[in-house]
Scaffold this motif. Structure first.
Motif, PDB file in Angstrom:
ATOM      1  N   ALA A   1     -14.161  -5.295  -7.453  1.00  0.00           N
ATOM      2  CA  ALA A   1     -13.145  -4.395  -8.001  1.00  0.00           C
ATOM      3  C   ALA A   1     -12.167  -5.126  -8.901  1.00  0.00           C
ATOM      4  O   ALA A   1     -11.999  -6.351  -8.817  1.00  0.00           O
ATOM      5  N   LEU A   2     -11.499  -4.347  -9.747  1.00  0.00           N
ATOM      6  CA  LEU A   2     -10.509  -4.876 -10.689  1.00  0.00           C
ATOM      7  C   LEU A   2      -9.195  -4.140 -10.479  1.00  0.00           C
ATOM      8  O   LEU A   2      -9.175  -2.913 -10.354  1.00  0.00           O
ATOM      9  N   CYS A   3      -8.095  -4.879 -10.430  1.00  0.00           N
ATOM     10  CA  CYS A   3      -6.753  -4.301 -10.356  1.00  0.00           C
ATOM     11  C   CYS A   3      -5.955  -4.863 -11.525  1.00  0.00           C
ATOM     12  O   CYS A   3      -5.841  -6.087 -11.678  1.00  0.00           O
ATOM     13  N   ALA A   4      -5.414  -3.971 -12.359  1.00  0.00           N
ATOM     14  CA  ALA A   4      -4.713  -4.428 -13.569  1.00  0.00           C
ATOM     15  C   ALA A   4      -3.353  -3.755 -13.710  1.00  0.00           C
ATOM     16  O   ALA A   4      -3.184  -2.584 -13.391  1.00  0.00           O
ATOM     17  N   GLY A   5      -2.394  -4.525 -14.207  1.00  0.00           N
ATOM     18  CA  GLY A   5      -1.089  -3.994 -14.558  1.00  0.00           C
ATOM     19  C   GLY A   5      -0.219  -3.635 -13.374  1.00  0.00           C
ATOM     20  O   GLY A   5      -0.408  -4.092 -12.249  1.00  0.00           O
ATOM     21  N   GLY A   6       0.748  -2.762 -13.657  1.00  0.00           N
ATOM     22  CA  GLY A   6       1.773  -2.400 -12.691  1.00  0.00           C
ATOM     23  C   GLY A   6       3.127  -2.512 -13.360  1.00  0.00           C
ATOM     24  O   GLY A   6       3.265  -3.125 -14.433  1.00  0.00           O
ATOM     25  N   GLU A   7       4.121  -1.908 -12.759  1.00  0.00           N
ATOM     26  CA  GLU A   7       5.453  -1.921 -13.346  1.00  0.00           C
ATOM     27  C   GLU A   7       5.949  -3.344 -13.562  1.00  0.00           C
ATOM     28  O   GLU A   7       5.941  -4.167 -12.647  1.00  0.00           O
ATOM     29  N   SER A   8       6.366  -3.643 -14.803  1.00  0.00           N
ATOM     30  CA  SER A   8       6.889  -4.962 -15.203  1.00  0.00           C
ATOM     31  C   SER A   8       5.854  -6.071 -15.060  1.00  0.00           C
ATOM     32  O   SER A   8       6.211  -7.251 -15.002  1.00  0.00           O
ATOM     33  N   LEU A   9       4.582  -5.708 -15.004  1.00  0.00           N
ATOM     34  CA  LEU A   9       3.525  -6.708 -14.805  1.00  0.00           C
ATOM     35  C   LEU A   9       2.426  -6.548 -15.849  1.00  0.00           C
ATOM     36  O   LEU A   9       2.252  -5.490 -16.438  1.00  0.00           O
ATOM     37  N   TYR A  10       1.670  -7.637 -16.058  1.00  0.00           N
ATOM     38  CA  TYR A  10       0.460  -7.534 -16.852  1.00  0.00           C
ATOM     39  C   TYR A  10      -0.674  -8.352 -16.230  1.00  0.00           C
ATOM     40  O   TYR A  10      -1.694  -8.595 -16.846  1.00  0.00           O
ATOM     41  N   SER A  11      -0.475  -8.752 -14.998  1.00  0.00           N
ATOM     42  CA  SER A  11      -1.486  -9.561 -14.313  1.00  0.00           C
ATOM     43  C   SER A  11      -2.716  -8.725 -13.944  1.00  0.00           C
ATOM     44  O   SER A  11      -2.654  -7.502 -13.818  1.00  0.00           O
ATOM     45  N   THR A  12      -3.826  -9.423 -13.768  1.00  0.00           N
ATOM     46  CA  THR A  12      -5.088  -8.814 -13.359  1.00  0.00           C
ATOM     47  C   THR A  12      -5.623  -9.567 -12.151  1.00  0.00           C
ATOM     48  O   THR A  12      -5.534 -10.796 -12.090  1.00  0.00           O
TER      49      THR A  12
ATOM     50  N   ASN B   1      -2.496 -10.528  -4.386  1.00  0.00           N
ATOM     51  CA  ASN B   1      -1.679 -11.740  -4.508  1.00  0.00           C
ATOM     52  C   ASN B   1      -0.268 -11.433  -5.000  1.00  0.00           C
ATOM     53  O   ASN B   1       0.639 -12.246  -4.836  1.00  0.00           O
ATOM     54  N   GLU B   2      -0.106 -10.253  -5.570  1.00  0.00           N
ATOM     55  CA  GLU B   2       1.186  -9.866  -6.128  1.00  0.00           C
ATOM     56  C   GLU B   2       1.444  -8.399  -5.777  1.00  0.00           C
ATOM     57  O   GLU B   2       0.529  -7.578  -5.839  1.00  0.00           O
ATOM     58  N   THR B   3       2.658  -8.096  -5.382  1.00  0.00           N
ATOM     59  CA  THR B   3       2.993  -6.698  -5.113  1.00  0.00           C
ATOM     60  C   THR B   3       2.974  -5.916  -6.428  1.00  0.00           C
ATOM     61  O   THR B   3       3.419  -6.411  -7.456  1.00  0.00           O
ATOM     62  N   LYS B   4       2.447  -4.691  -6.374  1.00  0.00           N
ATOM     63  CA  LYS B   4       2.272  -3.925  -7.609  1.00  0.00           C
ATOM     64  C   LYS B   4       2.633  -2.457  -7.390  1.00  0.00           C
ATOM     65  O   LYS B   4       2.074  -1.800  -6.513  1.00  0.00           O
ATOM     66  N   TYR B   5       3.514  -1.957  -8.243  1.00  0.00           N
ATOM     67  CA  TYR B   5       3.840  -0.533  -8.273  1.00  0.00           C
ATOM     68  C   TYR B   5       3.162   0.084  -9.496  1.00  0.00           C
ATOM     69  O   TYR B   5       3.337  -0.379 -10.616  1.00  0.00           O
ATOM     70  N   GLY B   6       2.355   1.109  -9.252  1.00  0.00           N
ATOM     71  CA  GLY B   6       1.669   1.770 -10.360  1.00  0.00           C
ATOM     72  C   GLY B   6       0.559   0.967 -11.004  1.00  0.00           C
ATOM     73  O   GLY B   6       0.373   1.049 -12.227  1.00  0.00           O
ATOM     74  N   PRO B   7      -0.231   0.193 -10.227  1.00  0.00           N
ATOM     75  CA  PRO B   7      -1.352  -0.527 -10.837  1.00  0.00           C
ATOM     76  C   PRO B   7      -2.512   0.430 -11.117  1.00  0.00           C
ATOM     77  O   PRO B   7      -2.486   1.597 -10.716  1.00  0.00           O
ATOM     78  N   SER B   8      -3.532  -0.076 -11.783  1.00  0.00           N
ATOM     79  CA  SER B   8      -4.746   0.696 -12.042  1.00  0.00           C
ATOM     80  C   SER B   8      -5.928  -0.042 -11.440  1.00  0.00           C
ATOM     81  O   SER B   8      -5.920  -1.273 -11.323  1.00  0.00           O
TER      82      SER B   8
END
Length: 375
Positions: free
Chosen positions: A74-85, A59-66
């Motif tokens: 599955a779970l996708c968390a964080g990213g540059e300038s982000l804290y969304s999950t 739902n959100e573009t993410k650079y460097g997520p985990s």
């Protein structure tokens, strides 16, 4: 038995700083940076064991997520300038409760959608996911590290390598972090997978792979392509490495996928059983019991064992059996203990002769050649 990396089908969209999760046969890749994106990517691809297929995006573009979990949860968390999950339900992503630390990117994430751990990145704190929200613990790692390898789960995890770290690995026991032995080579921007007792560390700008047995690291076979900021998933004996950036200065994004699996010299076999020959006449008869052939890639040999022929007749006086063999390439053929016996009382004769040119079937020779080239 040894483990090696082999190149397989590439990602549809080459990306660096992406996340991944799953197994060698079922995996997800998501987020990162691709050459067509402004910086961040929302692309998700699913691996079915042989090829990648693009599916519904984050739902959100993410650079460097985990990432952590499976292809169905599955779970996708964080990213540059982000804290969304975001949570993946097998077909689409849904946004859920955010991390407490903003801008936690290139962090380590392990566990499941109901119990996960997120650590480090651009912050040295640890957060625990309970299935609905994140809670920050009082225990942190030292020093801060990012783009590192992580293995295990929320109650028993292991982090190693990474940027800004040249010393110890750390183990989480569910409440505190404790230091342990470092990887052998300094590996900024590396990847990893496995468990606390059996982990794999790869990429990080280096070709060689390191394997952890629960107490020490050992260097093992190399990736086909050196890369950084790649994603990885699986176990210490069956893993995937995909995406990343060329580590030799070109800056090219990498689409290639490599899989880590065992190659056993005894796993390829060729056998032939119950080959029989018979001939009957008024004066003689011949029978042959089973002959077997085996192919072993460890010794690259082909052998034929004890074939026997017997005859009894009231009229046969002489019989013969002959065998000739020739070998091809680096493999050998041997024929052992071929015998013929006869009892007779009068003068008629019969004979059996065989000439053979031993040649390994093409597909088994190919297996041997691959093994020899990789050894």
């Amino acid at each position: 038995m040894s483990w090696v990396w082999r190149t397989t089908s590439p990602l549809n969209v080459p990306r660096l700083a992406l996340a991944g999760c799953g197994t060698i046969s079922d995996a997800l890749s998501f987020g990162g940076e691709d050459s067509t994106a402004a910086i961040h990517s929302d692309i998700t691809e699913i691996w079915g064991g042989d090829v990648w297929a693009i599916t519904n995006s984050l739902n959100e573009t993410k650079y460097g997520p985990s990432g952590c979990g499976t292809i169905s949860d599955a779970l996708c968390a964080g990213g540059e300038s982000l804290y969304s999950t975001e949570i993946w339900n097998g077909s689409s992503w849904a946004t859920t409760s955010s991390l407490n630390i903003t801008g936690r990117w290139a962090a380590g994430l392990c566990g499941t959608i109901s119990a996960a751990l997120c650590v480090a990145g651009t912050n040295n704190s640890t957060e625990i996911w309970n299935g609905s929200s994140w809670a920050t613990t009082s225990n942190s790692i030292d020093p801060v590290r990012y783009y590192f390898g992580i293995a295990g789960n929320s109650s028993n995890s292991f982090i190693f390598g990474g940027y800004n770290v040249t010393l110890n690995s750390e183990i989480w026991n569910g409440s505190v972090w404790a230091t342990t032995l470092a990887v052998i080579s300094n590996r900024p921007h590396c990847s990893g997978c496995g468990t606390v007792s059996a982990a794999l560390c790869f990429s990080g700008g280096l070709l060689p792979t390191e394997i952890w047995d629960g107490s020490v690291w050992a260097t093992t076979n190399s990736l086909s392509q050196a890369r950084t900021t790649a994603a990885g998933c699986g176990t210490s004996t069956a893993a995937l490495c995909f995406g990343g950036e060329d580590s030799f200065g070109s800056g090219d994004l990498i689409s290639e996928t490599e899989f880590w699996s065992s190659f056993s010299s005894s796993s390829s076999s060729f056998s032939s059983s119950s080959s029989s020959f018979s001939s009957s006449s008024s004066s003689s008869s011949f029978s042959s019991s089973s002959s077997s052939s085996s192919f072993s890639s460890s010794s690259s040999s082909f052998s034929s064992s004890s074939s026997s022929f017997s005859s009894s007749s009231s009229s046969s006086s002489s019989s013969s059996f002959s065998s000739s063999s020739s070998s091809s390439s680096s493999s050998s053929f041997s024929s052992s203990s071929s015998s013929f016996s006869s009892s007779s009382s009068s003068s008629s004769s019969s004979s059996f002769s065989s000439s053979s040119s031993a040649k390994i079937p093409t597909k088994y020779y190919a297996i041997a050649s691959i093994y020899q080239s990789e050894s």
